[in-house]
Motif scaffolding. Structure first.
Motif, PDB file in Angstrom:
ATOM      1  N   GLY A   1       3.658 -10.047 -38.006  1.00 59.70           N
ATOM      2  CA  GLY A   1       3.025  -9.947 -36.696  1.00 59.70           C
ATOM      3  C   GLY A   1       3.530 -11.030 -35.765  1.00 59.70           C
ATOM      4  N   LEU A   2       3.180 -10.876 -34.495  1.00 57.15           N
ATOM      5  CA  LEU A   2       3.520 -11.909 -33.520  1.00 57.15           C
ATOM      6  C   LEU A   2       2.441 -12.979 -33.585  1.00 57.15           C
ATOM      7  CD1 LEU A   2       4.651  -9.730 -30.490  1.00 57.15           C
ATOM      8  CD2 LEU A   2       6.080 -11.037 -32.049  1.00 57.15           C
ATOM      9  N   HIS A   3       2.863 -14.191 -33.801  1.00 58.56           N
ATOM     10  CA  HIS A   3       1.900 -15.271 -33.940  1.00 58.56           C
ATOM     11  C   HIS A   3       1.790 -16.120 -32.674  1.00 58.56           C
ATOM     12  CE1 HIS A   3       1.329 -14.424 -38.138  1.00 58.56           C
ATOM     13  NE2 HIS A   3       2.643 -14.392 -38.305  1.00 58.56           N
ATOM     14  N   ALA A   4       2.762 -16.005 -31.807  1.00 56.30           N
ATOM     15  CA  ALA A   4       2.733 -16.843 -30.608  1.00 56.30           C
ATOM     16  C   ALA A   4       2.854 -15.955 -29.376  1.00 56.30           C
ATOM     17  CB  ALA A   4       3.874 -17.849 -30.644  1.00 56.30           C
ATOM     18  N   ARG A   5       2.323 -16.434 -28.302  1.00 58.80           N
ATOM     19  CA  ARG A   5       2.441 -15.710 -27.031  1.00 58.80           C
ATOM     20  C   ARG A   5       3.790 -16.047 -26.404  1.00 58.80           C
ATOM     21  NH1 ARG A   5      -1.609 -12.558 -25.393  1.00 58.80           N
ATOM     22  NH2 ARG A   5      -3.582 -13.018 -26.342  1.00 58.80           N
ATOM     23  N   LEU A   6       4.358 -15.052 -25.712  1.00 54.57           N
ATOM     24  CA  LEU A   6       5.615 -15.275 -25.018  1.00 54.57           C
ATOM     25  C   LEU A   6       5.369 -16.016 -23.701  1.00 54.57           C
ATOM     26  CD1 LEU A   6       7.304 -11.760 -25.435  1.00 54.57           C
ATOM     27  CD2 LEU A   6       7.723 -13.818 -26.768  1.00 54.57           C
ATOM     28  N   THR A   7       6.286 -16.895 -23.389  1.00 56.31           N
ATOM     29  CA  THR A   7       6.210 -17.556 -22.083  1.00 56.31           C
ATOM     30  C   THR A   7       6.640 -16.561 -21.023  1.00 56.31           C
ATOM     31  OG1 THR A   7       8.474 -18.366 -22.160  1.00 56.31           O
ATOM     32  CG2 THR A   7       6.763 -19.780 -23.155  1.00 56.31           C
ATOM     33  N   ASP A   8       6.394 -16.879 -19.755  1.00 55.74           N
ATOM     34  CA  ASP A   8       6.789 -15.977 -18.668  1.00 55.74           C
ATOM     35  C   ASP A   8       8.293 -15.754 -18.658  1.00 55.74           C
ATOM     36  OD1 ASP A   8       4.201 -15.603 -17.841  1.00 55.74           O
ATOM     37  OD2 ASP A   8       4.240 -17.270 -16.395  1.00 55.74           O
ATOM     38  N   ALA A   9       9.092 -16.810 -18.935  1.00 59.14           N
ATOM     39  CA  ALA A   9      10.541 -16.688 -18.942  1.00 59.14           C
ATOM     40  C   ALA A   9      10.995 -15.787 -20.094  1.00 59.14           C
ATOM     41  CB  ALA A   9      11.184 -18.065 -19.046  1.00 59.14           C
ATOM     42  N   GLU A  10      10.369 -15.935 -21.286  1.00 58.92           N
ATOM     43  CA  GLU A  10      10.724 -15.097 -22.434  1.00 58.92           C
ATOM     44  C   GLU A  10      10.356 -13.643 -22.181  1.00 58.92           C
ATOM     45  OE1 GLU A  10      10.195 -18.336 -26.060  1.00 58.92           O
ATOM     46  OE2 GLU A  10       8.442 -17.208 -25.354  1.00 58.92           O
ATOM     47  N   ARG A  11       9.202 -13.425 -21.545  1.00 62.27           N
ATOM     48  CA  ARG A  11       8.753 -12.064 -21.250  1.00 62.27           C
ATOM     49  C   ARG A  11       9.711 -11.403 -20.251  1.00 62.27           C
ATOM     50  NH1 ARG A  11       4.086 -10.001 -22.352  1.00 62.27           N
ATOM     51  NH2 ARG A  11       3.034 -11.986 -22.474  1.00 62.27           N
TER      52      ARG A  11
ATOM     53  N   ALA B   1      12.906 -12.167 -19.748  1.00 61.55           N
ATOM     54  CA  ALA B   1      14.173 -11.905 -20.411  1.00 61.55           C
ATOM     55  C   ALA B   1      14.080 -10.665 -21.296  1.00 61.55           C
ATOM     56  CB  ALA B   1      14.591 -13.112 -21.239  1.00 61.55           C
ATOM     57  N   ALA B   2      12.963 -10.486 -21.989  1.00 58.07           N
ATOM     58  CA  ALA B   2      12.768  -9.311 -22.842  1.00 58.07           C
ATOM     59  C   ALA B   2      12.705  -8.043 -22.003  1.00 58.07           C
ATOM     60  CB  ALA B   2      11.503  -9.466 -23.673  1.00 58.07           C
ATOM     61  N   GLU B   3      12.023  -8.104 -20.864  1.00 51.79           N
ATOM     62  CA  GLU B   3      11.925  -6.914 -20.011  1.00 51.79           C
ATOM     63  C   GLU B   3      13.279  -6.555 -19.424  1.00 51.79           C
ATOM     64  OE1 GLU B   3       8.861  -7.702 -17.174  1.00 51.79           O
ATOM     65  OE2 GLU B   3       7.265  -7.438 -18.653  1.00 51.79           O
ATOM     66  N   GLU B   4      14.057  -7.552 -19.025  1.00 55.22           N
ATOM     67  CA  GLU B   4      15.379  -7.276 -18.472  1.00 55.22           C
ATOM     68  C   GLU B   4      16.282  -6.670 -19.552  1.00 55.22           C
ATOM     69  OE1 GLU B   4      16.901 -10.858 -16.806  1.00 55.22           O
ATOM     70  OE2 GLU B   4      15.415 -10.900 -15.201  1.00 55.22           O
ATOM     71  N   TRP B   5      16.180  -7.182 -20.754  1.00 54.71           N
ATOM     72  CA  TRP B   5      17.017  -6.677 -21.837  1.00 54.71           C
ATOM     73  C   TRP B   5      16.602  -5.255 -22.218  1.00 54.71           C
ATOM     74  CZ3 TRP B   5      15.793  -5.223 -26.887  1.00 54.71           C
ATOM     75  CH2 TRP B   5      16.900  -4.981 -27.724  1.00 54.71           C
ATOM     76  N   ALA B   6      15.289  -5.020 -22.296  1.00 56.16           N
ATOM     77  CA  ALA B   6      14.794  -3.724 -22.740  1.00 56.16           C
ATOM     78  C   ALA B   6      14.849  -2.675 -21.646  1.00 56.16           C
ATOM     79  CB  ALA B   6      13.370  -3.859 -23.237  1.00 56.16           C
ATOM     80  N   TRP B   7      14.728  -3.055 -20.381  1.00 57.31           N
ATOM     81  CA  TRP B   7      14.633  -2.077 -19.301  1.00 57.31           C
ATOM     82  C   TRP B   7      15.846  -2.091 -18.389  1.00 57.31           C
ATOM     83  CZ3 TRP B   7      11.093   1.232 -20.331  1.00 57.31           C
ATOM     84  CH2 TRP B   7       9.982   0.846 -21.072  1.00 57.31           C
ATOM     85  N   ARG B   8      16.996  -2.454 -18.935  1.00 64.55           N
ATOM     86  CA  ARG B   8      18.217  -2.472 -18.134  1.00 64.55           C
ATOM     87  C   ARG B   8      18.552  -1.035 -17.713  1.00 64.55           C
ATOM     88  NH1 ARG B   8      22.777  -5.872 -20.580  1.00 64.55           N
ATOM     89  NH2 ARG B   8      21.255  -7.403 -19.982  1.00 64.55           N
TER      90      ARG B   8
END
Length: 136
Positions: free
Chosen positions: A109-119, A121-128
């Protein structure tokens, strides 16, 4: 036919093992592998086994038992002990089975919350956006 797995007309149940042992015959000792053991006899495996009807002494650690070679087939031989072994002597030479460990498969499971910068980066990578869409 493999004698180690045939039940035949045995009085005692044999326990499957794989241990070092020895047969003494005419002052000489022959190393053998103990394949199964019961209070009445044993199945041994080795090269240069004595012939059927031979009187031997079966040795395994502190166990010294007079026996007779009942049959020989290839590198295996069946022994019949002159005296029945007490159950505690048989059990002492049979290893206890290891407990079976079942692996536990769980999705991490995910144990830590993503920071705004990590979130972001994930959205840009996933929703390119794709430039290879048909019709464009």
């Amino acid at each position: 036919m493999d004698e180690s797995f045939t039940v035949q007309n045995r009085r005692q149940r044999r326990s499957q093992v794989f241990m070092a042992a020895a047969l003494e015959l005419s002052g000489g000792s022959h190393a053998v592998k103990l394949r199964n053991l019961s209070a009445d006899g044993a199945l041994v495996e080795g090269s240069h086994l004595p012939v059927e009807g031979s009187e031997v002494v079966f040795r395994r650690q502190e166990l010294n038992v007079p026996a007779k070679v009942v049959w020989v087939r290839g590198e295996r031989a069946g022994l019949a002990f002159k005296e029945q072994l007490p159950p505690e002597a048989v059990l002492r030479h049979i290893p206890t089975p290891r407990p079976r460990v079942l692996p536990e498969y769980r999705r991490p499971g995910l144990h830590a919350r993503l920071t705004d910068a990590e979130r972001q980066a994930a959205e840009e990578w996933a929703w390119r956006p794709s430039f290879d869409r048909p019709g464009e």
